[in-house]
Design a protein around this motif. Structure first.
Motif, PDB file in Angstrom:
ATOM      1  N   CYS A   1       2.182  16.513  -4.548  1.00 13.35           N
ATOM      2  CA  CYS A   1       0.913  15.308  -3.732  1.00 13.35           C
ATOM      3  C   CYS A   1       1.001  13.968  -4.206  1.00 13.35           C
ATOM      4  O   CYS A   1       1.277  13.109  -2.977  1.00 13.35           O
ATOM      5  CB  CYS A   1      -0.279  15.625  -4.767  1.00 13.35           C
ATOM      6  SG  CYS A   1      -1.394  17.023  -4.211  1.00 13.35           S
ATOM      7  N   HIS A   2       2.004  14.231  -4.912  1.00 13.78           N
ATOM      8  CA  HIS A   2       2.721  12.405  -6.018  1.00 13.78           C
ATOM      9  C   HIS A   2       3.664  12.357  -4.713  1.00 13.78           C
ATOM     10  O   HIS A   2       3.623  10.984  -4.464  1.00 13.78           O
ATOM     11  CB  HIS A   2       2.998  12.821  -6.921  1.00 13.78           C
ATOM     12  CG  HIS A   2       2.108  12.490  -8.101  1.00 13.78           C
ATOM     13  ND1 HIS A   2       0.920  10.744  -8.408  1.00 13.78           N
ATOM     14  CD2 HIS A   2       0.575  13.011  -8.313  1.00 13.78           C
ATOM     15  CE1 HIS A   2       0.264  11.189  -8.628  1.00 13.78           C
ATOM     16  NE2 HIS A   2      -0.252  12.056  -9.357  1.00 13.78           N
ATOM     17  N   SER A   3       4.589  13.320  -4.185  1.00  9.67           N
ATOM     18  CA  SER A   3       5.930  13.010  -3.194  1.00  9.67           C
ATOM     19  C   SER A   3       5.098  12.261  -2.108  1.00  9.67           C
ATOM     20  O   SER A   3       5.788  11.505  -1.593  1.00  9.67           O
ATOM     21  CB  SER A   3       6.246  13.958  -3.017  1.00  9.67           C
ATOM     22  OG  SER A   3       5.962  15.282  -2.572  1.00  9.67           O
ATOM     23  N   MET A   4       3.524  12.299  -1.649  1.00  5.85           N
ATOM     24  CA  MET A   4       3.346  11.763  -0.422  1.00  5.85           C
ATOM     25  C   MET A   4       2.314  11.009  -1.234  1.00  5.85           C
ATOM     26  O   MET A   4       2.659   9.512  -0.338  1.00  5.85           O
ATOM     27  CB  MET A   4       2.728  13.295   0.336  1.00  5.85           C
ATOM     28  CG  MET A   4       2.683  14.063   0.519  1.00  5.85           C
ATOM     29  SD  MET A   4       1.530  15.070   1.723  1.00  5.85           S
ATOM     30  CE  MET A   4       0.079  15.002   0.213  1.00  5.85           C
ATOM     31  N   MET A   5       2.262  10.536  -1.481  1.00  8.95           N
ATOM     32  CA  MET A   5       0.978   9.632  -2.076  1.00  8.95           C
ATOM     33  C   MET A   5       2.362   7.903  -2.700  1.00  8.95           C
ATOM     34  O   MET A   5       2.171   6.898  -2.731  1.00  8.95           O
ATOM     35  CB  MET A   5       0.305   9.593  -3.253  1.00  8.95           C
ATOM     36  CG  MET A   5      -0.862  10.900  -2.462  1.00  8.95           C
ATOM     37  SD  MET A   5      -2.536  10.843  -4.067  1.00  8.95           S
ATOM     38  CE  MET A   5      -1.411  11.754  -5.060  1.00  8.95           C
ATOM     39  N   ASP A   6       2.160   8.476  -4.174  1.00  9.09           N
ATOM     40  CA  ASP A   6       3.385   7.303  -4.657  1.00  9.09           C
ATOM     41  C   ASP A   6       4.195   6.919  -4.404  1.00  9.09           C
ATOM     42  O   ASP A   6       4.295   5.068  -4.412  1.00  9.09           O
ATOM     43  CB  ASP A   6       4.752   8.334  -5.232  1.00  9.09           C
ATOM     44  CG  ASP A   6       3.711   9.111  -6.860  1.00  9.09           C
ATOM     45  OD1 ASP A   6       2.444   9.370  -6.724  1.00  9.09           O
ATOM     46  OD2 ASP A   6       4.545   9.799  -7.677  1.00  9.09           O
ATOM     47  N   PRO A   7       5.181   6.847  -2.983  1.00  7.95           N
ATOM     48  CA  PRO A   7       6.210   5.642  -2.206  1.00  7.95           C
ATOM     49  C   PRO A   7       4.925   5.030  -1.394  1.00  7.95           C
ATOM     50  O   PRO A   7       6.220   3.641  -1.270  1.00  7.95           O
ATOM     51  CB  PRO A   7       7.014   6.847  -1.340  1.00  7.95           C
ATOM     52  CG  PRO A   7       7.071   8.476  -2.260  1.00  7.95           C
ATOM     53  CD  PRO A   7       5.779   8.486  -2.837  1.00  7.95           C
ATOM     54  N   LEU A   8       4.766   5.602  -0.759  1.00  6.84           N
ATOM     55  CA  LEU A   8       3.464   4.023   0.012  1.00  6.84           C
ATOM     56  C   LEU A   8       3.123   3.248  -0.907  1.00  6.84           C
ATOM     57  O   LEU A   8       2.835   2.364  -0.184  1.00  6.84           O
ATOM     58  CB  LEU A   8       2.316   5.445   0.579  1.00  6.84           C
ATOM     59  CG  LEU A   8       3.231   6.253   2.240  1.00  6.84           C
ATOM     60  CD1 LEU A   8       1.790   7.244   2.404  1.00  6.84           C
ATOM     61  CD2 LEU A   8       3.946   6.032   2.643  1.00  6.84           C
ATOM     62  N   GLY A   9       2.453   4.588  -2.133  1.00  8.36           N
ATOM     63  CA  GLY A   9       1.623   2.888  -2.892  1.00  8.36           C
ATOM     64  C   GLY A   9       2.275   2.268  -3.421  1.00  8.36           C
ATOM     65  O   GLY A   9       2.542   0.743  -3.651  1.00  8.36           O
ATOM     66  N   LEU A  10       3.200   3.261  -3.811  1.00  9.69           N
ATOM     67  CA  LEU A  10       5.096   1.491  -4.809  1.00  9.69           C
ATOM     68  C   LEU A  10       5.421   0.916  -3.156  1.00  9.69           C
ATOM     69  O   LEU A  10       6.000  -0.167  -3.758  1.00  9.69           O
ATOM     70  CB  LEU A  10       6.320   3.049  -4.928  1.00  9.69           C
ATOM     71  CG  LEU A  10       5.634   3.307  -5.845  1.00  9.69           C
ATOM     72  CD1 LEU A  10       7.263   4.203  -6.385  1.00  9.69           C
ATOM     73  CD2 LEU A  10       5.626   2.629  -7.268  1.00  9.69           C
ATOM     74  N   GLY A  11       5.266   0.441  -1.766  1.00 12.94           N
ATOM     75  CA  GLY A  11       5.734   0.286  -0.797  1.00 12.94           C
ATOM     76  C   GLY A  11       4.426  -1.241  -1.556  1.00 12.94           C
ATOM     77  O   GLY A  11       5.256  -2.543  -0.611  1.00 12.94           O
ATOM     78  N   LEU A  12       3.408  -0.806  -1.726  1.00 13.36           N
ATOM     79  CA  LEU A  12       3.031  -2.088  -2.257  1.00 13.36           C
ATOM     80  C   LEU A  12       2.395  -3.260  -3.805  1.00 13.36           C
ATOM     81  O   LEU A  12       1.779  -3.575  -3.821  1.00 13.36           O
ATOM     82  CB  LEU A  12       0.980  -1.893  -2.004  1.00 13.36           C
ATOM     83  CG  LEU A  12       1.248  -1.737  -0.198  1.00 13.36           C
ATOM     84  CD1 LEU A  12      -0.759  -1.164  -0.143  1.00 13.36           C
ATOM     85  CD2 LEU A  12       0.907  -2.275   0.548  1.00 13.36           C
ATOM     86  N   GLU A  13       3.838  -3.156  -4.387  1.00 10.20           N
ATOM     87  CA  GLU A  13       3.922  -3.435  -5.845  1.00 10.20           C
ATOM     88  C   GLU A  13       4.144  -4.939  -6.312  1.00 10.20           C
ATOM     89  O   GLU A  13       3.886  -5.133  -6.864  1.00 10.20           O
ATOM     90  CB  GLU A  13       5.007  -2.579  -6.446  1.00 10.20           C
ATOM     91  CG  GLU A  13       5.079  -1.858  -7.902  1.00 10.20           C
ATOM     92  CD  GLU A  13       3.668  -1.809  -8.470  1.00 10.20           C
ATOM     93  OE1 GLU A  13       3.438  -2.008  -9.820  1.00 10.20           O
ATOM     94  OE2 GLU A  13       2.968  -0.730  -7.713  1.00 10.20           O
ATOM     95  N   ASN A  14       4.226  -5.526  -5.059  1.00  9.76           N
ATOM     96  CA  ASN A  14       4.630  -6.444  -4.967  1.00  9.76           C
ATOM     97  C   ASN A  14       3.441  -7.454  -5.377  1.00  9.76           C
ATOM     98  O   ASN A  14       3.460  -8.256  -5.961  1.00  9.76           O
ATOM     99  CB  ASN A  14       5.794  -7.071  -4.017  1.00  9.76           C
ATOM    100  CG  ASN A  14       6.710  -6.838  -4.052  1.00  9.76           C
ATOM    101  OD1 ASN A  14       7.557  -6.503  -3.090  1.00  9.76           O
ATOM    102  ND2 ASN A  14       7.612  -7.277  -4.722  1.00  9.76           N
ATOM    103  N   PHE A  15       2.284  -6.889  -4.692  1.00  8.37           N
ATOM    104  CA  PHE A  15       1.290  -7.278  -5.366  1.00  8.37           C
ATOM    105  C   PHE A  15       0.449  -6.375  -6.836  1.00  8.37           C
ATOM    106  O   PHE A  15       0.511  -4.999  -6.512  1.00  8.37           O
ATOM    107  CB  PHE A  15      -0.382  -6.977  -3.851  1.00  8.37           C
ATOM    108  CG  PHE A  15       0.506  -6.639  -2.931  1.00  8.37           C
ATOM    109  CD1 PHE A  15      -0.273  -8.515  -2.665  1.00  8.37           C
ATOM    110  CD2 PHE A  15       0.942  -6.097  -1.521  1.00  8.37           C
ATOM    111  CE1 PHE A  15       0.069  -8.612  -1.136  1.00  8.37           C
ATOM    112  CE2 PHE A  15       1.193  -6.815  -0.503  1.00  8.37           C
ATOM    113  CZ  PHE A  15       0.988  -7.904  -0.140  1.00  8.37           C
ATOM    114  N   ASP A  16      -0.365  -7.836  -7.372  1.00 14.00           N
ATOM    115  CA  ASP A  16      -0.219  -6.997  -8.728  1.00 14.00           C
ATOM    116  C   ASP A  16      -2.045  -6.762  -8.723  1.00 14.00           C
ATOM    117  O   ASP A  16      -2.622  -6.866  -7.218  1.00 14.00           O
ATOM    118  CB  ASP A  16      -0.451  -8.313  -9.773  1.00 14.00           C
ATOM    119  CG  ASP A  16      -1.352  -9.745  -9.673  1.00 14.00           C
ATOM    120  OD1 ASP A  16      -1.862  -9.199  -9.079  1.00 14.00           O
ATOM    121  OD2 ASP A  16      -1.024 -10.706  -9.982  1.00 14.00           O
TER     122      ASP A  16
END
Length: 294
Positions: free
Chosen positions: A168-183
Motif C-alpha cells: 500500500c505504501h508504494s502507492m501512497m508515499d511517493p504521491l505524498g512526498l510530492g507535497l513535502e515542500n509544504f510543512d
C-alpha cells in the motif's frame, strides 16, 4: 459547503492541534483563514459555473493579509478576503496548495506523506488503498538512530521496508512526498529540519516521486501536471462523490453506468459543475433513490 467539507475533509482543520513549537506562527485566525479560503474557492466554482478541473489548477484563490503572509504572497492587506490572481508558476494554484488540505493531512508536529498520498488517491484519483492490517506498526516518531537524524523520506522508506506495509505504501508515499515542500501548516520550505533543535540536520527536500503506473515527477508543478493529465479520473471521482452525497449512500457496482453517462455528457460543457449536478439529478440511481437495488 457541507459537500465540500465532507469530500475534501477540510473539517479536519478544526481538530488540528499543532505541537508547541509551531504555535508561534499558527493560531485560530490562521485556522479559520484556511477554512474560509477553501470555502470561498469552492463557492466560486459553483457560482461562476466553472469547470471542476479548475479545482486542480485555478489561477486564483482567496486571501486575507494573515493568510497571504503565511503563504509568502505580497501585496494583500487587511482582514477582508479578496480574490487574488496567481501566476502560472505559483505553488498555491488549486486545492493541493491550500492550507486546509495540507494541514488537514498532517500530524501535530510533522507532515504525513502517507495521509497526503492517501488523500490524493481517494479524492482525486478515486483509487483508495485498502485499510491497513491491524498489526501494522505506526511510523517511528524518532527521527534517527544515534547521531544521524533521518529525513522524512528516509523514515518513510524504512517503514516501507516492512513487507506488511510495502504494497500500500508504494502507492501512497511517493504521491505524498510530492507535497513535502509544504510543512505541516502549509508553509513553503526548501529544506527540512531532521532531528531535535540541539542537533538538527537541515537537508534539501526531495519532492520527486512516481504514480503507481510509473509516471515520474520531480516537484509540485510536475505532480499537478501529472494529475491534470489524469483529469478523466478526477472527473469520475468527483462525479462519484456528488452522487454519493445526493444518494446518501456509497456507490455500488450497479451505479457505474450512471457515472459513465454523467461524465460523458458533461464533457460537452467542459465539465462545468452545473453539468455534473444536472447529470446526477437526471441519473437513474437518483431518480430511483429509496428503492432497493438489484
Amino acid at each position: 459547503d457541507n459537500f465540500a467539507r465532507q469530500w475534501l475533509h477540510t473539517r479536519n482543520v478544526a481538530g488540528f492541534q499543532p505541537s508547541p513549537e509551531l504555535l508561534f506562527h499558527f493560531d485560530d485566525n490562521l485556522r479559520q483563514a484556511f477554512e474560509q479560503e477553501t470555502e470561498l474557492f469552492f463557492q466560486s466554482i459553483v457560482r461562476e459555473n466553472r469547470s471542476v478541473l479548475d479545482l486542480l489548477d485555478a489561477d486564483y484563490t482567496f486571501l486575507n493579509e494573515r493568510l497571504a503572509r503565511h503563504y509568502g504572497i505580497p501585496g494583500v492587506y487587511g482582514e477582508r478576503f479578496r480574490r487574488v490572481s496567481l501566476p502560472v508558476d505559483s505553488m498555491r494554484r488549486g486545492l493541493l496548495g491550500q492550507g486546509s488540505i495540507l494541514t488537514g493531512t498532517s500530524r501535530a508536529n510533522r507532515t504525513s506523506p502517507v495521509i497526503r498520498g492517501k488523500w490524493i488517491l481517494e479524492n482525486i484519483l478515486g483509487t483508495p488503498p485498502p485499510e491497513p492490517p491491524a498489526d501494522v506498526p505506526a511510523l517511528d516518531e524518532e527521527q534517527g538512530n544515534g547521531s544521524v537524524p533521518l529525513t522524512m523520506r528516509e523514515r518513510i522508506a524504512a517503514h516501507r521496508a516492512n513487507p506488511a506495509c510495502a504494497s500500500c505504501h508504494s502507492m501512497m508515499d511517493p504521491l505524498g512526498l510530492g507535497l513535502e515542500n509544504f510543512d505541516s501548516t502549509g508553509r513553503w520550505r526548501e529544506v527540512e529540519a531532521a532531528g531535535d533543535a540541539r542537533a538538527a540536520l537541515f537537508a534539501p527536500i526531495d519532492s520527486s516521486g512516481a504514480f503507481p503506473d510509473g509516471t515520474r515527477f520531480s516537484n509540485v508543478p510536475e505532480l499537478k501536471q501529472a494529475l491534470m493529465a489524469r483529469s478523466d479520473r478526477f472527473i469520475a471521482t468527483m462525479t462519484e462523490k456528488l452522487l454519493t452525497y445526493a444518494l446518501g449512500r456509497g456507490i455500488e457496482y450497479y451505479d457505474a453506468p450512471a457515472v459513465r453517462i454523467i461524465t460523458r455528457e458533461a464533457a460537452d460543457s467542459e465539465y462545468r459543475l452545473s453539468a455534473l449536478v444536472l447529470g446526477v439529478a437526471k441519473s437513474l440511481p437518483f431518480q430511483m433513490r429509496g428503492r432497493p437495488g438489484p
